[in-house]
Design an enzyme around this catalytic site. Structure first.
Site, short mmCIF file in Angstrom:
data_model
loop_
_atom_site.label_atom_id
_atom_site.label_comp_id
_atom_site.label_asym_id
_atom_site.label_seq_id
_atom_site.Cartn_x
_atom_site.Cartn_y
_atom_site.Cartn_z
N CYS A 68 -44.54 -21.22 -85.49
CA CYS A 68 -45.14 -20.84 -86.78
C CYS A 68 -44.99 -22.02 -87.73
O CYS A 68 -43.87 -22.46 -88.01
CB CYS A 68 -44.45 -19.60 -87.33
SG CYS A 68 -44.91 -19.24 -89.04
N CYS A 118 -42.75 -21.30 -90.80
CA CYS A 118 -41.33 -21.26 -90.43
C CYS A 118 -40.81 -22.68 -90.23
O CYS A 118 -39.68 -23.00 -90.64
CB CYS A 118 -41.13 -20.44 -89.15
SG CYS A 118 -41.14 -18.65 -89.39
N ASP A 161 -50.35 -27.12 -101.12
CA ASP A 161 -51.28 -26.88 -100.02
C ASP A 161 -51.81 -28.24 -99.54
O ASP A 161 -52.16 -29.11 -100.34
CB ASP A 161 -52.43 -25.98 -100.46
CG ASP A 161 -53.21 -25.42 -99.28
OD1 ASP A 161 -53.15 -24.19 -99.07
OD2 ASP A 161 -53.88 -26.20 -98.57
N GLY A 171 -59.57 -13.91 -94.51
CA GLY A 171 -59.51 -15.37 -94.46
C GLY A 171 -58.13 -15.93 -94.16
O GLY A 171 -57.87 -17.11 -94.41
N THR A 223 -55.46 -17.72 -92.21
CA THR A 223 -55.46 -18.67 -91.09
C THR A 223 -54.06 -18.99 -90.59
O THR A 223 -53.91 -19.55 -89.51
CB THR A 223 -56.17 -19.99 -91.48
OG1 THR A 223 -55.49 -20.58 -92.58
CG2 THR A 223 -57.63 -19.74 -91.85
N HIS A 255 -48.20 -16.15 -91.28
CA HIS A 255 -46.91 -16.01 -91.94
C HIS A 255 -47.28 -15.78 -93.40
O HIS A 255 -47.91 -16.66 -94.02
CB HIS A 255 -46.08 -17.28 -91.73
CG HIS A 255 -44.73 -17.29 -92.38
ND1 HIS A 255 -43.59 -17.75 -91.76
CD2 HIS A 255 -44.33 -16.94 -93.64
CE1 HIS A 255 -42.56 -17.67 -92.58
NE2 HIS A 255 -42.98 -17.18 -93.74
N HIS A 308 -48.17 -15.54 -97.14
CA HIS A 308 -48.06 -16.58 -98.16
C HIS A 308 -48.98 -16.23 -99.31
O HIS A 308 -49.98 -15.53 -99.14
CB HIS A 308 -48.42 -17.95 -97.58
CG HIS A 308 -49.74 -17.97 -96.87
ND1 HIS A 308 -49.86 -17.53 -95.57
CD2 HIS A 308 -50.97 -18.36 -97.27
CE1 HIS A 308 -51.13 -17.65 -95.20
NE2 HIS A 308 -51.84 -18.14 -96.21
P1 AMP Z 1 -54.76 -18.91 -95.54
O1 AMP Z 1 -56.16 -19.35 -95.18
O2 AMP Z 1 -54.72 -17.92 -96.67
O3 AMP Z 1 -54.01 -18.41 -94.32
O4 AMP Z 1 -54.03 -20.19 -96.10
C1 AMP Z 1 -53.38 -21.11 -95.29
C2 AMP Z 1 -53.25 -22.36 -96.11
O5 AMP Z 1 -52.27 -23.18 -95.51
C3 AMP Z 1 -54.54 -23.20 -96.20
O6 AMP Z 1 -54.92 -23.31 -97.56
C4 AMP Z 1 -54.13 -24.54 -95.60
O7 AMP Z 1 -54.71 -25.64 -96.27
C5 AMP Z 1 -52.61 -24.50 -95.76
N1 AMP Z 1 -51.86 -25.31 -94.82
C6 AMP Z 1 -51.98 -25.32 -93.46
N2 AMP Z 1 -51.09 -26.18 -92.93
C7 AMP Z 1 -50.38 -26.69 -93.96
C8 AMP Z 1 -49.32 -27.63 -94.05
N3 AMP Z 1 -48.78 -28.21 -92.98
N4 AMP Z 1 -48.83 -27.95 -95.27
C9 AMP Z 1 -49.37 -27.38 -96.37
N5 AMP Z 1 -50.36 -26.47 -96.34
C10 AMP Z 1 -50.87 -26.14 -95.16
ZN ZN Z 2 -43.29 -17.93 -89.73
#
Ligand code: AMP
Ligand code: ZN
Length: 113
Positions: free
Chosen positions: A3, A6, A29, A92, A94, A97, A99
């Site tokens: 994850c 995590c 982000d 939406g 992705t 975990h 957030h």
């Molecule tokens: P969601 O689409 O609501 O699940 O948001 C996931 C967010 O995580 C997206 O806006 C991605 O740009 C962000 N994201 C994915 N990997 C990372 C990372 N390693 N560091 C910071 N943000 C990330």
């Molecule tokens: Zn996690």
């Protein structure tokens, strides 16, 4: 567990951390959608909003308290901001975990896409 959030919480992969305590971590982000785009994440692995229950829901209020502290320290409260939690495919989500996106610094449109 494989994850990404995590791993960020465990400092196994780098992130631009803006706040951290024993329960939550907040970081920029990687693909910002607004001048302010911070993710606030519980350190405990909770897959999505569907997994919230009476034994873990206190972390959600803690996340909102963290969001208000960040809003105040960034000075974006007066102009307004948005807190977003995406859940599941149609929502939406992705990263599986839970957030919360803290978005601000520009006029955010509504309704969402
Ligand atoms: P969601 O689409 O609501 O699940 O948001 C996931 C967010 O995580 C997206 O806006 C991605 O740009 C962000 N994201 C994915 N990997 C990372 C990372 N390693 N560091 C910071 N943000 C990330
Ligand atoms: Zn996690």
């Amino acid at each position: 567990m494989d994850c990404i959030f995590c791993k960020i919480a465990a400092k196994q992969i780098p992130s631009e951390i803006v706040f951290e305590d024993d329960k939550v971590i907040a970081f920029h982000d990687i693909s910002p959608a607004a001048p302010v785009h911070i993710l606030i994440v519980p350190k405990q692995h909770i897959e999505s909003t569907l997994e919230i229950n009476s034994s873990n829901s206190s972390v959600i209020s803690h996340i909102y308290e963290t969001a208000v502290q960040l809003v105040n320290s960034l000075g974006i409260g007066g102009d307004g901001f948005r807190i977003v939690n995406n859940c599941g495919k149609n929502g939406g989500q992705t990263v599986d975990h839970i957030h919360f996106h803290l978005l601000g610094g520009r006029n955010l449109t509504w309704p969402p896409g």
